[in-house]
Write a protein that holds these residues in place. Structure first.
Motif, mmCIF file in Angstrom:
data_model
loop_
_atom_site.group_PDB
_atom_site.id
_atom_site.type_symbol
_atom_site.label_atom_id
_atom_site.label_comp_id
_atom_site.label_asym_id
_atom_site.label_seq_id
_atom_site.Cartn_x
_atom_site.Cartn_y
_atom_site.Cartn_z
ATOM 1 N N ASP A 22 8.846 11.475 5.879
ATOM 2 C CA ASP A 22 10.128 11.078 6.466
ATOM 3 C C ASP A 22 10.150 9.612 6.891
ATOM 4 O O ASP A 22 11.221 9.012 7.022
ATOM 5 N N VAL A 23 8.974 9.043 7.123
ATOM 6 C CA VAL A 23 8.921 7.623 7.515
ATOM 7 C C VAL A 23 9.260 6.725 6.325
ATOM 8 O O VAL A 23 9.837 5.639 6.487
ATOM 9 N N VAL A 24 8.906 7.178 5.118
ATOM 10 C CA VAL A 24 9.219 6.400 3.908
ATOM 11 C C VAL A 24 10.731 6.189 3.821
ATOM 12 O O VAL A 24 11.524 7.128 3.945
ATOM 13 N N GLY A 25 11.131 4.951 3.621
ATOM 14 C CA GLY A 25 12.553 4.605 3.550
ATOM 15 C C GLY A 25 13.093 4.027 4.839
ATOM 16 O O GLY A 25 14.202 3.468 4.856
ATOM 17 N N LYS A 26 12.325 4.123 5.939
ATOM 18 C CA LYS A 26 12.772 3.567 7.210
ATOM 19 C C LYS A 26 12.616 2.045 7.208
ATOM 20 O O LYS A 26 11.821 1.470 6.470
ATOM 21 N N THR A 27 13.393 1.407 8.074
ATOM 22 C CA THR A 27 13.420 -0.058 8.136
ATOM 23 C C THR A 27 12.651 -0.562 9.353
ATOM 24 O O THR A 27 12.738 0.014 10.438
ATOM 25 N N ILE A 28 11.923 -1.643 9.137
ATOM 26 C CA ILE A 28 11.163 -2.298 10.210
ATOM 27 C C ILE A 28 11.492 -3.782 10.177
ATOM 28 O O ILE A 28 11.567 -4.391 9.106
ATOM 29 N N ILE A 29 11.694 -4.364 11.357
ATOM 30 C CA ILE A 29 11.957 -5.800 11.464
ATOM 31 C C ILE A 29 10.727 -6.473 12.069
ATOM 32 O O ILE A 29 10.284 -6.109 13.165
ATOM 33 N N TYR A 30 10.177 -7.450 11.358
ATOM 34 C CA TYR A 30 9.051 -8.244 11.862
ATOM 35 C C TYR A 30 9.608 -9.577 12.365
ATOM 36 O O TYR A 30 10.167 -10.359 11.597
ATOM 37 N N ASP A 31 9.479 -9.804 13.646
ATOM 38 C CA ASP A 31 10.110 -10.944 14.321
ATOM 39 C C ASP A 31 9.073 -12.017 14.618
ATOM 40 O O ASP A 31 8.132 -11.802 15.388
ATOM 41 N N ARG A 32 9.276 -13.214 14.007
ATOM 42 C CA ARG A 32 8.363 -14.343 14.250
ATOM 43 C C ARG A 32 8.883 -15.256 15.358
ATOM 44 O O ARG A 32 8.240 -16.254 15.650
ATOM 45 N N HIS A 33 10.029 -14.976 15.893
ATOM 46 C CA HIS A 33 10.708 -15.791 16.912
ATOM 47 C C HIS A 33 11.392 -17.017 16.308
ATOM 48 O O HIS A 33 12.274 -17.576 16.913
ATOM 49 N N TYR A 34 10.956 -17.428 15.101
ATOM 50 C CA TYR A 34 11.718 -18.476 14.426
ATOM 51 C C TYR A 34 12.392 -17.922 13.171
ATOM 52 O O TYR A 34 13.189 -18.589 12.543
ATOM 53 N N ASP A 35 12.049 -16.714 12.781
ATOM 54 C CA ASP A 35 12.796 -16.020 11.737
ATOM 55 C C ASP A 35 12.459 -14.528 11.816
ATOM 56 O O ASP A 35 11.536 -14.118 12.521
ATOM 57 N N GLN A 36 13.263 -13.721 11.135
ATOM 58 C CA GLN A 36 13.044 -12.281 11.110
ATOM 59 C C GLN A 36 12.918 -11.823 9.664
ATOM 60 O O GLN A 36 13.581 -12.357 8.769
ATOM 61 N N GLN A 37 12.086 -10.837 9.481
ATOM 62 C CA GLN A 37 11.843 -10.318 8.138
ATOM 63 C C GLN A 37 12.017 -8.803 8.176
ATOM 64 O O GLN A 37 11.321 -8.102 8.914
ATOM 65 N N THR A 38 12.958 -8.298 7.411
ATOM 66 C CA THR A 38 13.230 -6.860 7.384
ATOM 67 C C THR A 38 12.530 -6.234 6.186
ATOM 68 O O THR A 38 12.672 -6.703 5.058
ATOM 69 N N SER A 39 11.757 -5.180 6.451
ATOM 70 C CA SER A 39 11.020 -4.511 5.378
ATOM 71 C C SER A 39 11.284 -3.015 5.400
ATOM 72 O O SER A 39 11.586 -2.433 6.454
ATOM 73 N N VAL A 40 11.177 -2.407 4.242
ATOM 74 C CA VAL A 40 11.372 -0.961 4.095
ATOM 75 C C VAL A 40 10.011 -0.302 3.881
ATOM 76 O O VAL A 40 9.208 -0.777 3.072
ATOM 77 N N VAL A 41 9.748 0.778 4.591
ATOM 78 C CA VAL A 41 8.491 1.496 4.446
ATOM 79 C C VAL A 41 8.462 2.210 3.094
ATOM 80 O O VAL A 41 9.361 3.006 2.785
ATOM 81 N N THR A 42 7.439 1.909 2.298
ATOM 82 C CA THR A 42 7.337 2.513 0.958
ATOM 83 C C THR A 42 6.095 3.389 0.800
ATOM 84 O O THR A 42 5.885 3.965 -0.270
ATOM 85 N N GLY A 43 5.286 3.480 1.836
ATOM 86 C CA GLY A 43 4.092 4.320 1.719
ATOM 87 C C GLY A 43 3.382 4.471 3.050
ATOM 88 O O GLY A 43 3.506 3.623 3.944
ATOM 89 N N ILE A 44 2.619 5.566 3.170
ATOM 90 C CA ILE A 44 1.799 5.829 4.354
ATOM 91 C C ILE A 44 0.392 6.170 3.869
ATOM 92 O O ILE A 44 0.216 7.006 2.975
ATOM 93 N N VAL A 45 -0.600 5.518 4.452
ATOM 94 C CA VAL A 45 -1.995 5.792 4.094
ATOM 95 C C VAL A 45 -2.762 6.241 5.336
ATOM 96 O O VAL A 45 -2.396 5.918 6.462
ATOM 97 N N GLU A 46 -3.828 6.980 5.090
ATOM 98 C CA GLU A 46 -4.708 7.402 6.180
ATOM 99 C C GLU A 46 -5.669 6.266 6.490
ATOM 100 O O GLU A 46 -6.198 5.622 5.580
ATOM 101 N N GLN A 47 -5.873 5.999 7.777
ATOM 102 C CA GLN A 47 -6.841 4.971 8.165
ATOM 103 C C GLN A 47 -8.247 5.411 7.767
ATOM 104 O O GLN A 47 -8.624 6.555 7.982
ATOM 105 N N PRO A 48 -9.057 4.525 7.151
ATOM 106 C CA PRO A 48 -10.423 4.913 6.776
ATOM 107 C C PRO A 48 -11.199 5.438 7.974
ATOM 108 O O PRO A 48 -11.080 4.913 9.092
ATOM 109 N N LEU A 49 -11.997 6.473 7.755
ATOM 110 C CA LEU A 49 -12.742 7.103 8.835
ATOM 111 C C LEU A 49 -14.016 6.345 9.176
ATOM 112 O O LEU A 49 -14.543 6.468 10.274
ATOM 113 N N GLY A 50 -14.552 5.586 8.238
ATOM 114 C CA GLY A 50 -15.788 4.864 8.492
ATOM 115 C C GLY A 50 -15.562 3.586 9.282
ATOM 116 O O GLY A 50 -14.431 3.123 9.473
ATOM 117 N N ASN A 51 -16.665 3.000 9.762
ATOM 118 C CA ASN A 51 -16.586 1.711 10.450
ATOM 119 C C ASN A 51 -16.173 0.629 9.451
ATOM 120 O O ASN A 51 -16.755 0.519 8.375
#
Length: 822
Positions: free
Chosen positions: A171-200
């Protein structure tokens, strides 16, 4: 058979409760230390070892010589990634990426709409090549398509749960996220979810924004086709994966050839002597020269090997205790051995019996150590890697404990079992434990092992004293500047408006506890050590010198109490024309007398400035480094005034500084409402230079304490045994007139001689080891003779006090009781 052995072992433990307790405690201390050290070493040595074909993955890094100084970088020209794949043999994949730091994240269309997550890190620009190289389990989306376009982002499951707490990965795929640099904004769409590696892993990224988005961000102004322009905006990071049969040395040579071919006409490149290197993925965690992403801590292999040596030494001490006490007790078990042999026990069976006893004691010590380990890890959390846990379900830890139990059992038990099982039946039944030669051999062995114990203990003591002395010297030496009661505040990089900075400065000066304030860049001593070139023309030739530039206004020298040798301090009128230099730089350009340098012109950044004063030398970093030539100047502009240096008045009442900091926090919110307030004291910077040495000192102190505890336990056991064996001798000597003090001296004389022998053996070893360690300091404390004398004397006092509990008791005992049986 095993059941009979166990019964015999339990009876023996109960019969000799004190010696059994001493053995268990001694082994527990050594095994606990070994287990904690194993967890630390195993944790660091397993970083990024879980990646498939990880032995073929390398980070491309750079070394270069600039103005005579060797420097290191984790970046290389952006076009090199594609060129390496096309032009170099042996390169299977090249995956470029760019790390991103301190972005605010806004979620516009969810249940938490408008939620802002401030200063998020662990983000990179990457593409499908990155995911083809490293192992990730995809919960939603596909590595082939998720990062091929613009404004696409892949999240880890943990980050997706943070941004969208009530949604499944799909359900997260397709959602919108805004990355704010304070001097510009970048809107991105979630296209995938991965599991965080379990190892160090040091590749602990959570937001993977498509690399094509990076190319499309015009405000970044990166040069994606230039190999070496006059800006670092054509440099990037990337990994390569070599083919199965590729020689990494050959690949590295090809990469350097490609780089030289594309920069052959660039004179600046040729002057800079850039060299590319392939850094193995497994080495990344241990090489601080090229850095780890987001300043994650690196591990030091020599330090880890040193920890392993400490673990071995502490284990060895515990085993020595066991051997000493067991062989010393041999005569008390002589009749048991004789009877067993008379009833038909073979030597092999006796060896099995004694080895089983050793195994039981070791197993109890291991169980105690395992129970103590979580507590020890919590107690030493400041000295262990973040995230380290004692997970006994881990097969590696289980195998280590099993191996440790077997090895310690063999080390501690084999020789005593061999000695005890070797007694002759007839001799032991006649109250003769063996011939004189075997007794002498056992006595010599015990003395040798005791000397070995005190060699190890005294080595730790001497090392601890010297390391502590050097750390104290570094923290208390006059470094050439004032370091107390100075607060440092850095303005946020997102907003360095001069108008806001001056507003903040004026408000700060109104706080009663603020004595003085300066605006500039870094403090006199900091982690910034990049050298630049300055030129002085003496009328005959140009003298080019690498100097460390410092930037601060007219109050900078006053706040830090920098000593002026000749001339005057900087004033506002010197903004574009004046500079201060230090004594080292004055000498480097030929002025033995500082006064002769006043008025001379020096070129820096293409501008001629006049020397208006010469400062006394001060240390710009830790005492590991020599004092460098320094120039100090005032430079206008928001970049050169980004750090506030605030001298505080002495506290006249409790909480004065806390009130001042609270007022600064309030002013910060008025000036920079979007950013969190952060500050630190200058003396904390200085202490931070020696964080590694302080950790070493603390760990050595603990190793020293543990080695002394183990040695004293063994010493106490041997003293108890010796006094028991000499009970009748003591009684006879007292009957014929010996005093208590004479008896104590008699019983302690052999001990003092063993400690003296250990002192003679360990002193040159400790001196050589510590002298080598001290070579890493350009400014160091002398290795004084009293360190060795005090360490040896202290060890002797501790040993005599430990043994005196038993020797005094034996010396004051009534001789009638000891002679009654004769």
């Amino acid at each position: 058979m095993i059941k009979t052995y166990l019964k015999s072992a339990i009876r023996n433990f109960w019969r000799h409760k004190l010696f059994t307790l001493i053995n268990i405690v001694g082994l527990s201390v050594g095994i606990s230390a070994a287990l904690v050290i194993y967890l630390v070493v195993h944790f660091d040595f397993t970083f990024d070892k879980f990646h498939h074909d990880g032995n073929r993955i390398y980070r491309v890094v750079t070394s270069y010589t600039l103005n005579g100084n060797l420097s290191y970088s984790s970046a290389s020209p952006i076009p090199l990634a594609d060129a390496a794949k096309k032009e170099a043999n042996g390169v299977e994949t090249a995956a470029p990426f760019e790390t991103i730091a301190h972005l605010d994240v806004v979620i516009p269309n969810s249940q938490t709409a408008g939620t802002r997550y401030k200063e998020q890190d662990d983000m990179i620009y990457a593409d499908e090549r990155y995911f083809n190289m490293f192992n990730y389990h995809w919960l939603a989306g596909s590595a082939k398509t998720a990062l091929t376009g613009i404004n696409q982002v892949v999240l880890t499951a943990a980050r997706a749960k943070l941004y969208f707490p009530n949604l499944s990965p799909a359900d997260v795929v397709g959602k919108t996220i805004i990355y704010d640099r304070h001097y510009d904004q970048q809107t991105s769409v979630v296209t995938g979810i991965v599991e965080q590696p379990l190892g160090n892993t040091d590749l602990a990224f959570h937001d993977f924004i498509s690399y094509n988005t990076f190319k499309a961000v015009k405000t970044l102004q990166y040069k994606f086709t230039d190999w070496y322009p006059n800006t670092n905006l054509a440099w990037d990071q990337y990994f390569i994966k070599t083919t199965v049969d590729a020689d990494p040395i050959s690949v590295e040579k090809q990469l350097n050839s490609i780089l030289k071919a594309h920069t052959a006409t660039d004179q600046q490149f040729n002057r800079s002597s850039y060299q590319l290197h392939l850094q193995p993925l497994a080495d990344m965690h241990f090489d601080s020269r090229y850095g780890i992403f987001y300043n994650r801590p690196t591990a030091n292999k020599p330090a880890l090997y040193g920890l392993i040596v400490i673990a071995i030494m502490l284990l060895l001490l515990g085993c020595i205790n066991f051997i000493n006490l067991t062989t010393a007790q041999a005569t008390q078990r002589a009749k048991e051995i004789g009877i067993r042999k008379t009833l038909g026990s073979s030597r092999k069976q006796l060896v099995c019996q004694f080895m089983l006893e050793t195994f039981c004691i070791t197993l109890m010590a291991v169980i105690i150590s395992a129970a103590l380990t979580p507590v020890l890890l919590k107690a030493f959390a400041a000295f262990t890697p973040p995230g380290l846990k004692a997970n006994f379900a881990n097969p590696g830890i289980t195998l280590f404990l099993l191996g440790l139990t077997i090895i310690v059992s063999l080390l501690a038990g084999f020789y005593p079992a061999k000695v005890l099982s070797g007694y002759k039946t007839l001799q032991v039944l006649k109250n003769q434990s063996g011939n004189d030669n075997s007794q002498n051999r056992n006595s010599v062995l015990r003395k040798t092992l005791t000397v070995t114990q005190f060699v190890i203990a005294q080595f730790f003591v001497m090392s601890t004293v010297l390391v502590s002395k050097q750390v104290y010297y570094a923290l208390n030496k006059n470094l050439g500047y004032k370091k107390d009661a100075i607060l440092i505040i850095e303005t946020p990089w997102q907003n360095r408006s001069m108008q806001v900075q001056y507003f903040f400065r004026n408000k700060l000066m109104a706080i009663p506890q603020v004595k003085q304030l300066s605006m500039g860049i870094d403090a006199p001593a900091s982690n910034y050590t990049d050298m630049e070139q300055a030129t002085y023309n003496d009328g005959k030739k140009e003298i080019k010198t690498d100097v460390l530039p410092k930037f601060g206004d007219e109050n900078y020298t006053k706040i830090y109490h920098l000593k002026l040798l000749k001339g005057r301090i900087l004033e506002q009128r010197d903004t574009l024309s004046g500079m201060l230099i230090n004594e080292t730089y004055a000498k480097a350009i030929g002025f033995k007398n500082p006064a002769d340098a006043i008025g001379k012109a020096i070129s820096f950044h293409g501008k001629h400035r006049q020397v208006v004063g010469v400062l006394s030398d001060f240390h710009q970093s830790s005492l590991h480094d020599a004092i460098k030539p320094v120039i100090l100047l005032i430079q206008p502009g928001q970049y050169f005034n980004r750090i506030f240096h605030i001298a505080l008045n002495p506290q006249t009442a409790p909480g004065d500084w806390e009130k001042a900091i609270a007022a600064m926090n309030s002013l910060w919110k008025q000036s920079y409402p979007e950013q969190d307030f952060d500050y630190h004291f200058f003396d904390e910077n200085i202490a931070g230079f020696y964080e590694s040495e302080q950790r070493t000192s603390t760990l050595l102190s603990w190793a020293t304490a543990l080695s002394i505890i183990i040695s004293c336990l063994g010493l106490l056991g041997l003293t108890i045994y010796t006094t028991n064996q000499r009970t009748k001798e003591i009684g006879i000597r007292k009957v014929i007139g010996a005093s208590v003090s004479q008896m104590v001296v008699l019983l302690s004389r052999e001990l003092a001689l063993l400690i003296l022998v250990a002192f003679v053996v360990v002193t040159p070893i400790a001196w050589l080891a510590m002298n080598k360690w001290m070579q890493s300091f350009a400014d160091r404390t002398p290795i004084s003779w009293w360190i060795f004398a005090a360490s040896g004397g202290g060890m002797l006092v501790v040993a005599i006090i430990t043994s005196s509990f038993q020797t005094v008791k034996a010396a004051i005992a009534n001789p009638i009781k000891s002679l009654k049986s004769e």
